[in-house]
Design a protein around this motif. Structure first.
Motif, short mmCIF file in Angstrom:
data_model
loop_
_atom_site.label_atom_id
_atom_site.label_comp_id
_atom_site.label_asym_id
_atom_site.label_seq_id
_atom_site.Cartn_x
_atom_site.Cartn_y
_atom_site.Cartn_z
N GLU A 1 0.84 -1.20 0.00
CA GLU A 1 0.00 0.00 0.00
C GLU A 1 0.87 1.25 0.00
OE1 GLU A 1 -3.13 -0.09 2.87
OE2 GLU A 1 -3.61 -2.21 2.47
N ARG A 2 0.46 2.25 -0.74
CA ARG A 2 1.32 3.39 -1.05
C ARG A 2 1.66 4.25 0.15
NH1 ARG A 2 -0.36 6.34 -6.56
NH2 ARG A 2 1.71 7.21 -6.16
N ASP A 3 0.81 4.25 1.18
CA ASP A 3 1.10 5.10 2.33
C ASP A 3 1.86 4.36 3.43
OD1 ASP A 3 -0.95 3.44 3.23
OD2 ASP A 3 -1.85 5.01 4.49
N VAL A 4 2.34 3.16 3.11
CA VAL A 4 3.04 2.34 4.09
C VAL A 4 4.54 2.32 3.78
CG1 VAL A 4 3.35 -0.01 5.02
CG2 VAL A 4 1.05 0.88 4.56
N GLY A 5 5.35 2.71 4.77
CA GLY A 5 6.80 2.67 4.63
C GLY A 5 7.37 1.53 5.46
N LEU A 6 8.43 0.92 4.96
CA LEU A 6 9.00 -0.27 5.58
C LEU A 6 10.08 0.11 6.59
CD1 LEU A 6 8.85 -3.38 5.45
CD2 LEU A 6 10.67 -3.30 3.74
N PHE A 7 9.99 -0.50 7.78
CA PHE A 7 11.01 -0.33 8.81
C PHE A 7 11.78 -1.64 8.98
CE2 PHE A 7 12.29 -1.23 13.16
CZ PHE A 7 13.10 -0.14 13.46
N GLY A 8 13.10 -1.53 9.15
CA GLY A 8 13.93 -2.69 9.46
C GLY A 8 14.75 -3.15 8.26
#
Length: 364
Positions: free
Chosen positions: A82-89
């Motif tokens: 989803e476009r508003d989700v950024g990945l952490f880690g």
């Protein structure tokens, strides 16, 4: 753990900081430190994103990656798209800093950086264990958004063929892990180009089919041998081919026939396959020791570092994408046989980590 959870953080709910967060492309020293100190599979993920790096006296002591691109893990096929989700880690700190608050500081800085990059939510993927889930919930308000059965993510068990020319200690490690279920692969055959290789005895003891495919130099050309070798392996229909101490340069046709093929190489190789040197955790650089005499070449060159790497096989020798790697310091006046023993000890765990990563990255 049987369940892996993707956690989500509402970035708008986090405390606001007026100062912007400085992120960086992780340098080679930091990437090598990650491999040595935390996990040999994380540096390639860190190289795919931006990073928050904490240092003391110029040496890394903690890091977090954010907004990594191009990762193929199976748990990133849902919410992560989803476009508003950024990945952490990935994310980690040295052991002695784990109760100082440094980890929480880096975590919050990375999430703020994601918010500054325009994301509304952060995804913290593949978290296992109640303690770790609670840590993220208490630190940044993370909640479980997706759950995955680990066994289902690893299924189905791939038909795996091992190619080895020597003692077969790494074959043994993989076979043992397969038998106890910690590495869900089915080893269907061992191929060796040396009929005297002890790997053959290990395979027979494990109940694995053996093909001793030696090059009859007085009877056939190299091209004829390569074709015969290709047919033997093709008849086993492997999903995965593991080169664990295989000492014969494979023909391009062979490499093309088995795109899911991993090689274990006894040297610390750069993440960028075009590079001919590699950075180390202490900030020094050494040549990328490729080829069949990597350990000998490292000692001859007076290198202070050795190591091991598992990479995908391409037509360019020892230049495929890296799945896992580990640097290993060379002790003063160390003999080649002793160094090889220490490298083998590192390799056994590294191969299992690389194959696990391959399993999680397979297309569904």
């Amino acid at each position: 753990m049987a369940t892996l959870c993707n956690l989500v953080v509402d970035l708008a709910a986090l405390p606001s900081d007026s100062s912007s967060v400085a992120t960086e492309v992780a340098d080679d020293r930091t990437l090598a430190w990650i491999d040595e100190t935390l996990s040999g599979t994380w540096s390639s993920e860190a190289a795919a994103g931006r990073n928050i790096v904490a240092r003391r006296e110029d040496a890394p002591i903690g890091f977090a990656t954010l907004d990594a691109r191009g990762l193929k893990f199976r748990w990133l096929n849902g919410l992560a798209r989803e476009r508003d989700v950024g990945l952490f880690g990935p994310f980690g700190v040295v052991r002695e800093e784990r109760k100082t608050g440094l980890g929480i500081f880096i975590l919050r800085q990375a999430l703020q950086a994601l918010r500054e990059r325009g994301y509304a939510r952060a995804l913290i993927p593949a978290v296992s264990g109640d303690g770790l889930i609670r840590y993220y919930a208490d630190s940044v308000g993370a909640v479980v958004a997706e759950e995955f059965d680990r066994a289902a993510l690893l299924a189905p068990r791939p038909r795996t063929l091992v190619m080895a020319s020597g003692n077969g200690t790494n074959f043994q490690a993989v076979a043992d892990a397969s038998n106890i279920g910690s590495l869900p692969i089915d080893i269907v055959a061992l191929v060796s180009n040396d009929a005297r290789a002890y790997a053959i005895e290990r395979a027979r003891a494990a109940g694995v089919a053996v093909h001793a495919v030696t090059w009859r130099r007085n009877e056939e050309t190299r091209a004829q041998y390569d074709e015969r070798l290709l047919e033997v392996v093709r008849c086993e229909s492997p999903d995965l081919v593991l080169l664990l101490g295989w000492m014969h340069l494979l023909a391009d046709a062979f490499v093309g026939a088995f795109p899911e093929m991993l090689n274990l190489h006894p040297a610390f190789l750069p993440l960028d396959p075009s590079h001919d040197d590699v950075g180390l955790p202490d900030g020094t650089w050494i040549p990328a020791f490729r080829g069949p005499r990597a350990v000998h070449d490292a000692l001859t060159a007076g290198s202070r570092w050795a190591g091991a790497t598992v990479h995908r096989v391409t037509p360019a020798t020892d230049r495929g994408p890296v799945l896992a790697r580990k640097p290993l310091p060379v002790t003063p006046q160390e003999e080649e046989a002793h160094l090889m023993e220490r490298i083998h000890a590192v390799e056994r765990d590294l191969v299992k980590a690389a194959v696990s990563r391959w399993l999680f990255e397979r297309p569904e």
